[in-house]
Design a protein around this motif. Structure first.
Motif, PDB file in Angstrom:
ATOM      1  N   VAL A  19       0.844  -1.200   0.000  1.00 49.80           N
ATOM      2  CA  VAL A  19       0.000   0.000   0.000  1.00 49.80           C
ATOM      3  C   VAL A  19       0.873   1.242   0.000  1.00 49.80           C
ATOM      4  O   VAL A  19       0.671   2.185  -0.778  1.00 49.80           O
ATOM      5  N   MET A  20       1.861   1.261   0.892  1.00 46.58           N
ATOM      6  CA  MET A  20       2.680   2.455   1.054  1.00 46.58           C
ATOM      7  C   MET A  20       3.534   2.758  -0.169  1.00 46.58           C
ATOM      8  O   MET A  20       3.862   3.928  -0.426  1.00 46.58           O
ATOM      9  N   LEU A  21       3.886   1.744  -0.942  1.00 45.24           N
ATOM     10  CA  LEU A  21       4.739   1.959  -2.104  1.00 45.24           C
ATOM     11  C   LEU A  21       3.959   2.262  -3.376  1.00 45.24           C
ATOM     12  O   LEU A  21       4.561   2.428  -4.448  1.00 45.24           O
ATOM     13  N   CYS A  22       2.641   2.347  -3.283  1.00 46.53           N
ATOM     14  CA  CYS A  22       1.824   2.818  -4.408  1.00 46.53           C
ATOM     15  C   CYS A  22       1.862   4.341  -4.432  1.00 46.53           C
ATOM     16  O   CYS A  22       1.392   4.994  -3.493  1.00 46.53           O
ATOM     17  N   ALA A  23       2.411   4.916  -5.474  1.00 47.36           N
ATOM     18  CA  ALA A  23       2.448   6.372  -5.586  1.00 47.36           C
ATOM     19  C   ALA A  23       1.150   6.925  -6.158  1.00 47.36           C
ATOM     20  O   ALA A  23       0.655   7.967  -5.713  1.00 47.36           O
ATOM     21  N   ASP A  24       0.602   6.251  -7.145  1.00 48.14           N
ATOM     22  CA  ASP A  24      -0.618   6.723  -7.801  1.00 48.14           C
ATOM     23  C   ASP A  24      -1.798   6.655  -6.841  1.00 48.14           C
ATOM     24  O   ASP A  24      -2.029   5.616  -6.209  1.00 48.14           O
ATOM     25  N   GLY A  26      -5.032   6.409  -7.248  1.00 44.04           N
ATOM     26  CA  GLY A  26      -5.995   5.358  -7.554  1.00 44.04           C
ATOM     27  C   GLY A  26      -5.458   3.982  -7.199  1.00 44.04           C
ATOM     28  O   GLY A  26      -6.184   3.133  -6.669  1.00 44.04           O
ATOM     29  N   ALA A  27      -4.175   3.744  -7.472  1.00 44.49           N
ATOM     30  CA  ALA A  27      -3.566   2.457  -7.143  1.00 44.49           C
ATOM     31  C   ALA A  27      -3.493   2.258  -5.636  1.00 44.49           C
ATOM     32  O   ALA A  27      -3.748   1.163  -5.127  1.00 44.49           O
ATOM     33  N   LYS A  28      -3.147   3.312  -4.900  1.00 40.64           N
ATOM     34  CA  LYS A  28      -3.091   3.208  -3.439  1.00 40.64           C
ATOM     35  C   LYS A  28      -4.471   2.881  -2.885  1.00 40.64           C
ATOM     36  O   LYS A  28      -4.615   2.029  -2.006  1.00 40.64           O
ATOM     37  N   ALA A  96      -3.325   9.754   5.445  1.00 38.54           N
ATOM     38  CA  ALA A  96      -3.842   8.909   6.525  1.00 38.54           C
ATOM     39  C   ALA A  96      -3.940   7.446   6.120  1.00 38.54           C
ATOM     40  O   ALA A  96      -3.858   6.553   6.980  1.00 38.54           O
ATOM     41  N   ILE A  97      -4.126   7.163   4.832  1.00 38.81           N
ATOM     42  CA  ILE A  97      -4.088   5.766   4.375  1.00 38.81           C
ATOM     43  C   ILE A  97      -2.738   5.160   4.742  1.00 38.81           C
ATOM     44  O   ILE A  97      -2.653   4.089   5.354  1.00 38.81           O
ATOM     45  N   ASP A  98      -1.673   5.859   4.393  1.00 43.64           N
ATOM     46  CA  ASP A  98      -0.329   5.364   4.696  1.00 43.64           C
ATOM     47  C   ASP A  98      -0.074   5.296   6.198  1.00 43.64           C
ATOM     48  O   ASP A  98       0.569   4.364   6.681  1.00 43.64           O
ATOM     49  N   LEU A  99      -0.579   6.272   6.943  1.00 43.53           N
ATOM     50  CA  LEU A  99      -0.376   6.258   8.389  1.00 43.53           C
ATOM     51  C   LEU A  99      -0.986   5.007   9.018  1.00 43.53           C
ATOM     52  O   LEU A  99      -0.383   4.389   9.902  1.00 43.53           O
ATOM     53  N   ALA A 100      -2.176   4.623   8.573  1.00 44.53           N
ATOM     54  CA  ALA A 100      -2.833   3.444   9.143  1.00 44.53           C
ATOM     55  C   ALA A 100      -2.063   2.172   8.807  1.00 44.53           C
ATOM     56  O   ALA A 100      -1.817   1.327   9.674  1.00 44.53           O
ATOM     57  N   PHE A 101      -1.655   2.037   7.544  1.00 36.26           N
ATOM     58  CA  PHE A 101      -0.972   0.803   7.152  1.00 36.26           C
ATOM     59  C   PHE A 101       0.460   0.763   7.684  1.00 36.26           C
ATOM     60  O   PHE A 101       0.975  -0.314   8.013  1.00 36.26           O
ATOM     61  N   ASP A 102       1.103   1.914   7.815  1.00 39.72           N
ATOM     62  CA  ASP A 102       2.419   1.946   8.438  1.00 39.72           C
ATOM     63  C   ASP A 102       2.332   1.549   9.910  1.00 39.72           C
ATOM     64  O   ASP A 102       3.198   0.827  10.419  1.00 39.72           O
ATOM     65  N   LEU A 103       1.298   2.002  10.587  1.00 46.24           N
ATOM     66  CA  LEU A 103       1.112   1.648  11.996  1.00 46.24           C
ATOM     67  C   LEU A 103       1.015   0.130  12.161  1.00 46.24           C
ATOM     68  O   LEU A 103       1.625  -0.453  13.069  1.00 46.24           O
TER      69      LEU A 103
END
Length: 271
Positions: A19-24, A26-28, A96-103
């Motif tokens: 998830v975190m490595l999706c830059a686009d 829509g892809a994220k 916040a998408i990245d924050l949740a998955f990084d957590l």
């Protein structure tokens, strides 16, 4: 973007990293949704076998500026002001998408399995919030990436990358809690501008954010109890150490209470 079958062959840590490595954007969004579905269906292993990136991948736009260089959005109800406000909110939800998955990926190995359940739900919510805000921007003739944005949220993540209690104290219990305080006024401004659709979207997001702050408070209390410290006192120490801003009124005390973030946490720091 990782396909559903690819995501579901991964561990939960590798799925979070994907998830975190999706830059686009829509892809994220689609990868986050696929991870949430796969986890809930029991098709992703509860394993932590890879590290999270120091920074998530980012699209070419929006331009990321220091908070001090961000243009003023204005407080009026003009179309331009509303687009800038919605764009700022969409960017918050995107990060916040990245924050949740990084957590999950960074700290899930040291926490109970229910921790993953709760933050997968948060990550899915953040993805939905971003989607509806970007859809609204498009309806108003804009899109995510059209305005500059700031990188303050990820700075908070970097500051707390080594301690789950610090991450929970700062991200859900300070930054997301602040959204509980200011979103009602933002909803009122959209309503006054006769933008009922945007007001309804933010009302829905506000309800979800109460649940997110509740998850943060729940797991912060768990972590504080595990190390034998007072949760409110430890929270205050961590905020003083890691948060560069101020904890200031006005507070939405009723929403904070509903989330379990009572005044014994924040009253002593308010000014």
């Amino acid at each position: 973007m990782a396909e559903r079958s690819e995501v579901e062959s991964l561990s939960i840590a590798a799925a979070c990293r994907a998830v975190m490595l999706c830059a686009d954007p829509g892809a994220k969004l689609m990868t986050a949704r696929a991870v949430a579905r796969g986890w809930r269906a029991g098709r992703i292993a509860h394993q932590f076998d890879c590290a999270m990136p120091d920074r998530p991948a980012r699209p070419a736009t929006p331009e990321l500026l220091p908070p001090s260089r961000m243009p003023r959005r204005g407080k009026g109800g003009s179309l331009r002001s509303r687009i800038h406000m919605l764009h700022a909110l969409a960017h918050i939800e995107f990060v916040a998408i990245d924050l949740a998955f990084d957590l999950i990926g960074r700290f899930g190995a040291e926490m109970p399995r229910d921790f993953v359940d709760d933050w997968i739900a948060v990550g899915a919510d953040e993805a939905m919030h971003f989607a509806v805000l970007n859809r609204r921007l498009r309806a108003l003739g804009s899109q995510y990436g059209a305005c500059p944005a700031h990188d303050g949220l990820w700075q908070a993540a970097s500051e707390t990358a080594g301690d789950v209690t610090a991450r929970l104290a700062i991200v859900p219990m300070v930054l997301e809690a602040r959204a509980l305080d200011i979103t009602p006024l933002t909803i009122e401004r959209f309503a006054q501008a006769d933008d009922a659709m945007s007001a309804r979207i933010l009302t829905r997001i506000l309800r979800d954010e109460v649940n997110h702050v509740s998850a943060g408070t729940k797991w912060f209390k768990f972590a504080a109890n595990r190390i034998g410290v007072s949760a409110p006192n430890h929270w205050q120490m961590l905020v003083n150490r890691h948060f560069r801003g101020s904890v200031k009124p006005p507070f939405n005390d009723s929403a904070r209470d509903e989330a379990g973030l009572t005044r014994e946490y924040y009253a002593a720091l308010a000014y």
